[in-house]
Design an enzyme around this catalytic site. Structure first.
Site, PDB file in Angstrom:
ATOM      1  N   ARG A  53       0.797  -1.222   0.000  1.00  0.00           N
ATOM      2  CA  ARG A  53       0.000   0.000   0.000  1.00  0.00           C
ATOM      3  C   ARG A  53       0.831   1.274   0.000  1.00  0.00           C
ATOM      4  O   ARG A  53       0.580   2.203  -0.764  1.00  0.00           O
ATOM      5  CB  ARG A  53      -0.918   0.052   1.230  1.00  0.00           C
ATOM      6  N   THR A  54       1.817   1.328   0.905  1.00  0.00           N
ATOM      7  CA  THR A  54       2.548   2.586   1.056  1.00  0.00           C
ATOM      8  C   THR A  54       3.292   2.913  -0.241  1.00  0.00           C
ATOM      9  O   THR A  54       3.183   4.018  -0.781  1.00  0.00           O
ATOM     10  CB  THR A  54       3.509   2.499   2.265  1.00  0.00           C
ATOM     11  N   LYS A  82      25.534  -5.459  -2.487  1.00  0.00           N
ATOM     12  CA  LYS A  82      26.994  -5.369  -2.651  1.00  0.00           C
ATOM     13  C   LYS A  82      27.632  -4.719  -1.427  1.00  0.00           C
ATOM     14  O   LYS A  82      28.833  -4.514  -1.377  1.00  0.00           O
ATOM     15  CB  LYS A  82      27.334  -4.539  -3.898  1.00  0.00           C
ATOM     16  N   ARG A 103      11.221   3.459   3.467  1.00  0.00           N
ATOM     17  CA  ARG A 103      10.888   2.504   4.547  1.00  0.00           C
ATOM     18  C   ARG A 103      12.137   1.688   4.848  1.00  0.00           C
ATOM     19  O   ARG A 103      12.831   1.248   3.918  1.00  0.00           O
ATOM     20  CB  ARG A 103       9.748   1.591   4.109  1.00  0.00           C
ATOM     21  N   HIS A 131       5.309   5.967  11.608  1.00  0.00           N
ATOM     22  CA  HIS A 131       4.738   5.799  10.266  1.00  0.00           C
ATOM     23  C   HIS A 131       3.773   6.979  10.019  1.00  0.00           C
ATOM     24  O   HIS A 131       2.568   6.800   9.907  1.00  0.00           O
ATOM     25  CB  HIS A 131       4.004   4.456  10.211  1.00  0.00           C
TER      26      HIS A 131
HETATM   27  C1  NCD Z   1       1.800  -1.206   8.203  1.00  0.00           C
HETATM   28  C2  NCD Z   1       3.295  -1.059   8.355  1.00  0.00           C
HETATM   29  O1  NCD Z   1       4.048  -1.310   7.415  1.00  0.00           O
HETATM   30  O2  NCD Z   1       3.696  -0.654   9.444  1.00  0.00           O
HETATM   31  N1  NCD Z   1       1.425  -1.388   6.862  1.00  0.00           N
HETATM   32  C3  NCD Z   1       1.092  -0.289   6.120  1.00  0.00           C
HETATM   33  O3  NCD Z   1       1.907   0.568   5.865  1.00  0.00           O
HETATM   34  N2  NCD Z   1      -0.178  -0.160   5.731  1.00  0.00           N
HETATM   35  C4  NCD Z   1       1.179  -2.204   9.092  1.00  0.00           C
HETATM   36  C5  NCD Z   1       1.725  -3.597   9.126  1.00  0.00           C
HETATM   37  O4  NCD Z   1       2.649  -3.973   8.389  1.00  0.00           O
HETATM   38  O5  NCD Z   1       1.214  -4.376   9.928  1.00  0.00           O
END
Ligand code: NCD
Length: 314
Positions: A53-54, A82, A103, A131
């Site tokens: 999703r992100t 590497k 991320r 987040h």
């Molecule tokens: C979340 C995350 O990556 O922290 N996912 C997201 O971004 N929608 C929640 C999760 O992974 O449980």
């Protein structure tokens, strides 16, 4: 240029203004109107951890606004294998792009990247840390359902220890005067430093293991996945797995307008029987990632969203 690493990077006024922008951008997110506000701009997607999703909603947001995206792609096929350091990767991508969504499995990695980057960094999750872009779409979803953020009663349930979405969200909700109930197995309680920080800001916070007994007068129930990948000990995970599972039959006594949210992916925290109830809001929530991230991209790139979007919902 300043990015978005934690919710402390935004004032309440900025949050509300970005949510207003997001509201006006809905027809653009749905593809009904093409509004190339970010034409010529490039987003760098740097995902060192799995994401659906992100990553995809950032990409969609950028493209719906006429911008472009370059991706690190799969870490296994990048120079990271590497032995390239995060510092060096950031130096490179900083030169290729105008803004970076990132991320990383290490808590603090987004701040580390921001400290050495010229372009703004959007923290798309740093280990069990924060987040904030998820929080913006969560706030948008709550405001859409209840017409306001202030004074709501919100139950945050599941893995509050490792779940970064609830760390960022609880900070933001407290700033809008929400009452919070933290429902989790004892092992997965909200970190003590977060609870005491929230309380020192005057927050009304209750901790419990009893999710079902906390739902009756809630406005929002925010479920989370047990973050298997962050457990050092597999037995510990096995003891917490499946702690809560919400079924449609559990919702008979809740408020009519209560919404069930989840950042997704769900594992078994929400039974599919909930999907067809009036309370389920997690798929709309995931869609809202596009508008919330469109509004954030515009804000951090210094591009103003028009007060009236032609043919829009205003
Ligand atoms: C979340 C995350 O990556 O922290 N996912 C997201 O971004 N929608 C929640 C999760 O992974 O449980």
């Amino acid at each position: 240029m300043a990015g978005l690493i934690t919710m402390d990077d935004l004032t309440n006024e900025q949050i509300l203004s970005i949510l207003d922008d997001a509201e006006r951008l809905l027809p653009v997110a749905r593809g009904e109107i093409y509004l190339p506000l970010l034409q010529g701009r490039i987003l760098g997607n740097l995902f060192f951890e799995p994401s659906t999703r992100t990553r995809m909603s950032f990409e969609t947001a950028m493209k719906r606004l006429g911008g472009d995206v370059v991706n690190l792609g799969d870490v296994k096929t990048s120079s990271v294998v590497k032995g390239e350091t995060l510092f060096d990767t950031i130096q490179m991508v900083d030169g290729y792009t105008d803004i970076i969504a990132m991320r990383h499995p290490r808590q603090g990695a987004a701040q580390y990247a921001q400290d050495s980057a010229r372009v703004p960094i959007l923290n798309g999750g740093d280990g069990a840390g924060h987040h904030p872009t998820q929080t913006m779409l969560d706030l948008f979803t709550i405001k859409q359902a209840h017409g306001r953020l202030d004074g709501l009663k919100v139950v945050l349930a599941g893995d509050l220890r490792y779940g970064r979405t609830v760390h960022s969200l609880s900070h933001a909700l407290v700033r809008f005067g929400c009452e919070l109930i933290f429902a989790s197995p004892n092992l997965l309680r909200m970190p003590e430093e977060i609870v005491s920080d929230l309380r020192s800001h005057g927050a009304d916070v209750t901790e419990t293991e009893d999710l079902y007994g906390s739902m009756a007068d809630a406005d929002v129930i925010y479920m989370t996945r047990i973050q298997k990948e962050r457990f050092a000990d597999e037995d510990e995970y096995a003891r917490c797995a499946g702690a809560y599972k919400l079924h449609a039959r559990d919702l008979s006594e809740v408020k009519q307008d209560m919404i069930v949210m989840h950042p997704l992916p769900r594992v078994d925290e929400i039974d599919p029987s909930v999907d067809t109830t009036r309370h389920a809001r997690y798929f709309e929530q995931a869609f809202n990632g596009v508008v919330a991230r469109m509004a954030l991209l515009c804000s951090l790139l210094g591009v103003s969203v028009p007060a009236k979007i032609e043919g829009g919902a205003l």
